[in-house]
Design a protein around this motif. Structure first.
Motif, PDB file in Angstrom:
ATOM      1  N   LEU A   1      41.894  36.496  27.691  1.00 42.01           N
ATOM      2  CA  LEU A   1      42.315  35.210  28.233  1.00 42.01           C
ATOM      3  C   LEU A   1      43.040  35.465  29.543  1.00 42.01           C
ATOM      4  N   VAL A   2      42.567  34.867  30.633  1.00 39.27           N
ATOM      5  CA  VAL A   2      43.115  35.187  31.955  1.00 39.27           C
ATOM      6  C   VAL A   2      43.464  33.938  32.748  1.00 39.27           C
ATOM      7  N   GLY A   3      44.478  34.102  33.586  1.00 41.64           N
ATOM      8  CA  GLY A   3      44.824  33.102  34.574  1.00 41.64           C
ATOM      9  C   GLY A   3      44.511  33.632  35.962  1.00 41.64           C
ATOM     10  N   ALA A   4      44.932  32.901  36.981  1.00 44.68           N
ATOM     11  CA  ALA A   4      44.651  33.300  38.362  1.00 44.68           C
ATOM     12  C   ALA A   4      45.457  34.536  38.747  1.00 44.68           C
ATOM     13  N   ASN A   5      44.871  35.349  39.626  1.00 44.09           N
ATOM     14  CA  ASN A   5      45.545  36.506  40.223  1.00 44.09           C
ATOM     15  C   ASN A   5      45.974  37.554  39.211  1.00 44.09           C
ATOM     16  N   ALA A   6      45.308  37.592  38.059  1.00 47.06           N
ATOM     17  CA  ALA A   6      45.674  38.569  37.040  1.00 47.06           C
ATOM     18  C   ALA A   6      45.196  39.963  37.403  1.00 47.06           C
ATOM     19  N   TYR A   7      44.037  40.055  38.073  1.00 45.44           N
ATOM     20  CA  TYR A   7      43.494  41.371  38.413  1.00 45.44           C
ATOM     21  C   TYR A   7      42.617  41.261  39.650  1.00 45.44           C
ATOM     22  N   GLY A   8      42.292  42.405  40.226  1.00 45.85           N
ATOM     23  CA  GLY A   8      41.450  42.454  41.411  1.00 45.85           C
ATOM     24  C   GLY A   8      40.272  43.374  41.185  1.00 45.85           C
ATOM     25  N   VAL A   9      39.164  43.101  41.867  1.00 45.99           N
ATOM     26  CA  VAL A   9      37.945  43.893  41.703  1.00 45.99           C
ATOM     27  C   VAL A   9      37.238  44.061  43.039  1.00 45.99           C
ATOM     28  N   THR A  10      36.321  45.016  43.065  1.00 39.98           N
ATOM     29  CA  THR A  10      35.462  45.223  44.217  1.00 39.98           C
ATOM     30  C   THR A  10      34.441  44.102  44.313  1.00 39.98           C
ATOM     31  N   GLU A  11      34.171  43.651  45.515  1.00 41.38           N
ATOM     32  CA  GLU A  11      33.129  42.645  45.713  1.00 41.38           C
ATOM     33  C   GLU A  11      31.805  43.342  46.001  1.00 41.38           C
ATOM     34  N   LEU A  12      30.815  43.159  45.109  1.00 43.45           N
ATOM     35  CA  LEU A  12      29.560  43.891  45.205  1.00 43.45           C
ATOM     36  C   LEU A  12      28.595  43.315  46.230  1.00 43.45           C
TER      37      LEU A  12
ATOM     38  N   LEU B   1      27.120  53.042  43.377  1.00 46.43           N
ATOM     39  CA  LEU B   1      28.120  51.981  43.316  1.00 46.43           C
ATOM     40  C   LEU B   1      29.476  52.577  43.637  1.00 46.43           C
ATOM     41  N   THR B   2      30.173  52.002  44.611  1.00 48.30           N
ATOM     42  CA  THR B   2      31.534  52.404  44.929  1.00 48.30           C
ATOM     43  C   THR B   2      32.457  51.286  44.484  1.00 48.30           C
ATOM     44  N   LYS B   3      33.383  51.597  43.594  1.00 42.16           N
ATOM     45  CA  LYS B   3      34.069  50.507  42.906  1.00 42.16           C
ATOM     46  C   LYS B   3      35.462  50.889  42.451  1.00 42.16           C
ATOM     47  N   THR B   4      36.309  49.877  42.343  1.00 38.91           N
ATOM     48  CA  THR B   4      37.574  49.994  41.643  1.00 38.91           C
ATOM     49  C   THR B   4      37.960  48.617  41.114  1.00 38.91           C
ATOM     50  N   ALA B   5      38.881  48.607  40.185  1.00 36.44           N
ATOM     51  CA  ALA B   5      39.486  47.373  39.671  1.00 36.44           C
ATOM     52  C   ALA B   5      40.919  47.710  39.293  1.00 36.44           C
ATOM     53  N   GLU B   6      41.772  46.731  39.283  1.00 32.81           N
ATOM     54  CA  GLU B   6      43.182  46.991  38.997  1.00 32.81           C
ATOM     55  C   GLU B   6      43.820  45.766  38.359  1.00 32.81           C
ATOM     56  N   ARG B   7      44.624  46.006  37.346  1.00 28.99           N
ATOM     57  CA  ARG B   7      45.429  44.919  36.769  1.00 28.99           C
ATOM     58  C   ARG B   7      46.600  44.665  37.700  1.00 28.99           C
ATOM     59  N   LEU B   8      46.759  43.439  38.133  1.00 25.98           N
ATOM     60  CA  LEU B   8      47.793  43.109  39.107  1.00 25.98           C
ATOM     61  C   LEU B   8      49.045  42.545  38.453  1.00 25.98           C
ATOM     62  N   VAL B   9      48.876  41.595  37.552  1.00 21.97           N
ATOM     63  CA  VAL B   9      50.014  40.985  36.861  1.00 21.97           C
ATOM     64  C   VAL B   9      49.680  40.952  35.375  1.00 21.97           C
ATOM     65  N   GLU B  10      50.274  41.852  34.614  1.00 16.98           N
ATOM     66  CA  GLU B  10      49.961  41.950  33.185  1.00 16.98           C
ATOM     67  C   GLU B  10      50.231  40.631  32.455  1.00 16.98           C
ATOM     68  N   GLU B  11      51.259  39.920  32.887  1.00 18.45           N
ATOM     69  CA  GLU B  11      51.644  38.688  32.191  1.00 18.45           C
ATOM     70  C   GLU B  11      50.652  37.561  32.379  1.00 18.45           C
ATOM     71  N   TYR B  12      49.727  37.711  33.325  1.00 23.02           N
ATOM     72  CA  TYR B  12      48.756  36.657  33.583  1.00 23.02           C
ATOM     73  C   TYR B  12      47.452  36.857  32.818  1.00 23.02           C
ATOM     74  N   MET B  13      47.411  37.861  31.956  1.00 26.88           N
ATOM     75  CA  MET B  13      46.239  38.070  31.103  1.00 26.88           C
ATOM     76  C   MET B  13      46.717  38.520  29.724  1.00 26.88           C
ATOM     77  N   ILE B  14      45.957  38.187  28.716  1.00 26.38           N
ATOM     78  CA  ILE B  14      46.322  38.593  27.369  1.00 26.38           C
ATOM     79  C   ILE B  14      45.063  38.950  26.589  1.00 26.38           C
ATOM     80  N   ARG B  15      45.114  40.091  25.933  1.00 26.83           N
ATOM     81  CA  ARG B  15      44.010  40.559  25.097  1.00 26.83           C
ATOM     82  C   ARG B  15      44.263  40.107  23.663  1.00 26.83           C
TER      83      ARG B  15
END
Length: 441
Positions: free
Chosen positions: A370-381, A412-426
């Motif tokens: 469950l995610v809200g805005a700005n929770a994480y960032g990703v590479t744009e393919l 594929l050159t890629k990364t992803a990162e969790r930006l704000v842990e509180e804005y997503m919940i597993r």
């Protein structure tokens, strides 16, 4: 040291693209238009599978800026509740800035074709390979992002509900398929936790929950469920979107994370086995012999025994009780056995014997995000992150002196990162419909 590219955005992935491939064979090469067609088509085939990338912050991939990403997160300012004094300048505040770095990584694969297989033209073979590789690239990229998000620290377990009585679940091992399914109430509880942290909606005024298609079977039975066509149009529908409950829109994917019991034999790529059933009951005296109803082949026994003698600790649950294995003995159904290092007691015949790491009764754990805005960032393919490469017969030069091999591949050159842990919940739970048979993905 790699150059650090600083910019005030949440994520700036970077690409280390190499030059386009050059045909060295005397055969007619692919035209620039055909290369572009193959490249664009591969991306089109990959993108529908990028469910996890859809809701992260995406930015283009600049060229020549190194491979270390630095992004910054700005803390909120406290309320200014001290009344100003006339004519007196207050002290003011400093901005609270935290820095996170991430390094892009490269992934890829290729298919090799013989000249006999190709006969006289590469194009039909390329088209088929491109279709397969587009799916492979998409699933690979999606899983890279997914697994980074699944390592998040913000999580909750769905409680066990039996005959209307709710029992709190505090550990993954206690999640059960029969009583720990995802419900509308639990989704809304998770949403409440996001809102308490001031997480904004992810897309179009709604929060997003990524669920497995197995889970959709359970969740869609809720009286609060609305199918997607009851509230949105096809052009505004998210990829994979199936329905909505309150402020949460649900996106389904067969790639949504499942944590199945650990593999007793093999793995997901070799027809692995993670569940068996107990043939002979274990009484109060107990036994180290765990005789099972299934066949254990000589190859399976050897593989497990080699892992154990090689120093790996292999744990299983026998009827919900933890045991550490000492060895395996091959045999037909009803005579094959596992041997535990210590006696296991009081387990009925027919109980599940399963690998460690999921529900101790053999239930698979589904991880709905469950995610809200700005929770994480990703590479744009859609930029330079995904490249399709065609090498024709003879392109390998002296390594292919008779022009017998050609290849198609992708990088594929890629990364992803969790930006704000509180804005997503597993949300960890199981599935009444499929939790007893699902395996890790």
């Amino acid at each position: 040291m790699d150059m650090i590219y600083k910019q005030y955005v949440n994520l700036l992935p970077l690409n280390l693209r190499v030059h386009d491939n050059t045909n060295v064979t005397t055969d007619a090469g692919l035209s620039a238009e055909m290369k572009t067609y193959y490249h664009d088509t591969l991306i089109d085939m990959a993108e529908p599978k990028l469910v996890y990338d859809t809701f992260g912050q995406k930015v283009p991939i600049p060229k020549g800026k190194g491979k270390v990403v630095e992004f910054r997160k700005f803390g909120t300012l406290p309320k200014a509740l001290t009344q100003l004094v006339e004519g007196v300048t207050p002290v003011g505040r400093k901005m609270n800035v935290s820095v996170i770095t991430s390094e892009v990584k490269q992934f890829g694969d290729y298919i090799e074709y013989s000249d006999v297989l190709q006969m006289t033209t590469i194009d039909p073979i390329v088209a088929q390979g491109m279709k397969m590789q587009g799916g492979q690239a998409g699933r690979t990229s999606d899983t890279i992002t997914r697994d980074i998000l699944m390592a998040g620290t913000n999580k909750m377990f769905v409680p066990s509900v039996v005959n209307g009585v709710e029992t709190e679940v505090l550990a993954r091992a206690d999640v059960k398929a029969d009583s720990c399914e995802l419900t509308a109430d639990q989704v809304l509880l998770g949403l409440g936790r996001l809102k308490r942290m001031n997480a904004e909606p992810a897309e179009d005024g709604a929060y997003v929950c990524i669920i497995h298609s197995d889970v959709a079977t359970d969740l869609a039975r809720s009286k609060d469920w609305k199918d997607w066509n009851a509230y949105t149009s096809p052009e505004k529908r998210f990829p994979g979107e199936i329905g909505r409950i309150g402020d949460v829109r649900f996106v389904q994917s067969t790639e949504a994370k499942i944590i199945g019991p650990g593999w007793i034999f093999g793995n997901e790529n070799s027809g692995g086995v993670c569940r068996l059933t107990l043939k002979t009951a274990l009484n109060a005296s107990g036994s180290t012999d765990i005789v099972v109803n299934e066949t254990i082949t000589a190859a399976q026994a050897k593989e497990l025994n080699d892992r154990i003698t090689g120093g790996e600790t292999v744990k299983v649950y026998v009827g919900g009780k933890e045991a550490t294995l000492a060895s395996a003995t091959a045999g037909a159904a009803g005579s094959a056995k596992l041997t535990a290092k210590a006696a296991v007691t009081d387990v009925a015949a027919g109980a599940v014997v399963c690998g460690y790491g999921a529900g101790k009764d053999g239930s698979a754990i589904y991880c709905s995000l469950l995610v809200g805005a700005n929770a994480y960032g990703v590479t744009e393919l859609s930029g330079m992150g995904l490249e399709y490469i065609v090498k024709q017969l003879g392109s390998a030069g002296s390594a292919d002196p008779l022009n017998q091999r050609s290849t198609t591949g992708w990088k594929l050159t890629k990364t992803a990162e969790r930006l704000v842990e509180e804005y997503m919940i597993r949300i960890e739970h199981s599935s009444r419909s499929f939790g007893k048979v699902a395996v890790s993905n």
